[in-house]
Motif scaffolding. Structure first.
Motif, PDB file in Angstrom:
ATOM      1  N   SER A   1       0.822  -1.204   0.000  1.00 46.94           N
ATOM      2  CA  SER A   1       0.000   0.000   0.000  1.00 46.94           C
ATOM      3  C   SER A   1       0.860   1.259   0.000  1.00 46.94           C
ATOM      4  O   SER A   1       1.954   1.295   0.554  1.00 46.94           O
ATOM      5  CB  SER A   1      -0.894   0.008   1.239  1.00 46.94           C
ATOM      6  OG  SER A   1      -1.562   1.241   1.368  1.00 46.94           O
ATOM      7  N   SER A   2       0.328   2.304  -0.622  1.00 46.42           N
ATOM      8  CA  SER A   2       1.042   3.581  -0.627  1.00 46.42           C
ATOM      9  C   SER A   2       0.853   4.336   0.692  1.00 46.42           C
ATOM     10  O   SER A   2       1.555   5.308   0.959  1.00 46.42           O
ATOM     11  CB  SER A   2       0.548   4.445  -1.792  1.00 46.42           C
ATOM     12  OG  SER A   2      -0.846   4.680  -1.651  1.00 46.42           O
ATOM     13  N   ASP A   3      -0.090   3.880   1.516  1.00 42.96           N
ATOM     14  CA  ASP A   3      -0.347   4.512   2.810  1.00 42.96           C
ATOM     15  C   ASP A   3       0.330   3.692   3.916  1.00 42.96           C
ATOM     16  O   ASP A   3      -0.107   2.583   4.223  1.00 42.96           O
ATOM     17  CB  ASP A   3      -1.857   4.584   3.062  1.00 42.96           C
ATOM     18  CG  ASP A   3      -2.210   5.279   4.370  1.00 42.96           C
ATOM     19  OD1 ASP A   3      -1.299   5.795   5.048  1.00 42.96           O
ATOM     20  OD2 ASP A   3      -3.415   5.306   4.703  1.00 42.96           O
TER      21      ASP A   3
ATOM     22  N   PRO B   1      -1.629   2.333   8.201  1.00 43.72           N
ATOM     23  CA  PRO B   1      -2.193   1.083   8.743  1.00 43.72           C
ATOM     24  C   PRO B   1      -1.124   0.053   9.118  1.00 43.72           C
ATOM     25  O   PRO B   1      -1.233  -0.596  10.162  1.00 43.72           O
ATOM     26  CB  PRO B   1      -3.084   0.572   7.608  1.00 43.72           C
ATOM     27  CG  PRO B   1      -3.447   1.793   6.838  1.00 43.72           C
ATOM     28  CD  PRO B   1      -2.224   2.655   6.900  1.00 43.72           C
ATOM     29  N   LEU B   2      -0.090  -0.100   8.315  1.00 42.53           N
ATOM     30  CA  LEU B   2       0.972  -1.057   8.629  1.00 42.53           C
ATOM     31  C   LEU B   2       1.721  -0.640   9.891  1.00 42.53           C
ATOM     32  O   LEU B   2       2.011  -1.473  10.749  1.00 42.53           O
ATOM     33  CB  LEU B   2       1.946  -1.206   7.463  1.00 42.53           C
ATOM     34  CG  LEU B   2       3.102  -2.192   7.680  1.00 42.53           C
ATOM     35  CD1 LEU B   2       2.579  -3.597   7.954  1.00 42.53           C
ATOM     36  CD2 LEU B   2       4.028  -2.192   6.478  1.00 42.53           C
ATOM     37  N   GLU B   3       2.010   0.653  10.026  1.00 39.24           N
ATOM     38  CA  GLU B   3       2.680   1.140  11.239  1.00 39.24           C
ATOM     39  C   GLU B   3       1.809   0.886  12.466  1.00 39.24           C
ATOM     40  O   GLU B   3       2.311   0.507  13.526  1.00 39.24           O
ATOM     41  CB  GLU B   3       2.981   2.637  11.125  1.00 39.24           C
ATOM     42  CG  GLU B   3       4.069   2.969  10.130  1.00 39.24           C
ATOM     43  CD  GLU B   3       4.226   4.471   9.909  1.00 39.24           C
ATOM     44  OE1 GLU B   3       3.446   5.265  10.497  1.00 39.24           O
ATOM     45  OE2 GLU B   3       5.126   4.854   9.136  1.00 39.24           O
ATOM     46  N   ALA B   4       0.496   1.088  12.316  1.00 43.35           N
ATOM     47  CA  ALA B   4      -0.425   0.876  13.434  1.00 43.35           C
ATOM     48  C   ALA B   4      -0.477  -0.602  13.803  1.00 43.35           C
ATOM     49  O   ALA B   4      -0.419  -0.952  14.990  1.00 43.35           O
ATOM     50  CB  ALA B   4      -1.820   1.392  13.079  1.00 43.35           C
ATOM     51  N   VAL B   5      -0.550  -1.475  12.815  1.00 43.05           N
ATOM     52  CA  VAL B   5      -0.570  -2.918  13.065  1.00 43.05           C
ATOM     53  C   VAL B   5       0.707  -3.351  13.766  1.00 43.05           C
ATOM     54  O   VAL B   5       0.680  -4.120  14.729  1.00 43.05           O
ATOM     55  CB  VAL B   5      -0.780  -3.699  11.750  1.00 43.05           C
ATOM     56  CG1 VAL B   5      -0.350  -5.144  11.878  1.00 43.05           C
ATOM     57  CG2 VAL B   5      -2.235  -3.608  11.316  1.00 43.05           C
TER      58      VAL B   5
ATOM     59  N   ASP C   1      -6.343   3.701  13.704  1.00 38.43           N
ATOM     60  CA  ASP C   1      -5.700   3.624  12.393  1.00 38.43           C
ATOM     61  C   ASP C   1      -5.454   2.188  11.940  1.00 38.43           C
ATOM     62  O   ASP C   1      -5.369   1.920  10.744  1.00 38.43           O
ATOM     63  CB  ASP C   1      -4.374   4.398  12.399  1.00 38.43           C
ATOM     64  CG  ASP C   1      -4.571   5.900  12.533  1.00 38.43           C
ATOM     65  OD1 ASP C   1      -5.701   6.387  12.326  1.00 38.43           O
ATOM     66  OD2 ASP C   1      -3.580   6.596  12.846  1.00 38.43           O
ATOM     67  N   GLY C   2      -5.340   1.275  12.881  1.00 35.22           N
ATOM     68  CA  GLY C   2      -5.090  -0.118  12.532  1.00 35.22           C
ATOM     69  C   GLY C   2      -6.316  -1.013  12.565  1.00 35.22           C
ATOM     70  O   GLY C   2      -6.215  -2.210  12.287  1.00 35.22           O
TER      71      GLY C   2
END
Length: 127
Positions: free
Chosen positions: A38-40, A43-47, A69-70
């Motif tokens: 993903s370009s955003d 969500p990955l940082e939140a997960v 956010d996650g």
């Protein structure tokens, strides 16, 4: 159903890129693969923060914003966790005819449970 072990599984997936000797487990979580592509990055940082308990860059705690956010990604990961048969309690419900209805985000905010499953619980319907 409780999802104890979810944070450990996600954390391990993030660390090892999904490599595992578990026969039924895919090489890499499909959800994590999508997040990584993903370009955003949010969500990955939140997960990652939910799974490890380590705050996101620029944050001092894993707080409400991180869980917000996650949320969607965490629910998808919880579904994957159940589909892979990694939740004993979910397996028990399914064995007795239970059908997964939804994943409840932050259903249990007890600190121990947040550490074990990011607060997520699975709701089953049983006839």
């Amino acid at each position: 159903a409780n999802l104890r072990g979810l944070t450990h599984w996600v954390s391990k997936q993030l660390q090892e890129g999904g490599d595992s000797n578990h026969v039924q487990q895919p090489t890499v979580s499909e959800t994590l693969k999508q997040l990584q592509e993903s370009s955003d990055p949010v969500p990955l940082e939140a997960v990652r923060a939910i799974a490890t308990g380590i705050p996101r860059p620029g944050h001092s705690v894993v707080g409400q914003g991180t869980f917000r956010d996650g949320e969607e990604a965490w629910k998808a990961l919880a579904r994957e966790f159940i589909e892979l048969g990694m939740s004993e309690e979910a397996n028990l419900y399914q064995k007795h005819g239970g059908r997964l209805v939804t994943i409840e985000h932050l259903a249990d905010t007890n600190p121990k449970y947040l550490k074990a499953a990011g607060g997520a619980m699975a709701r089953f319907f049983i006839l």
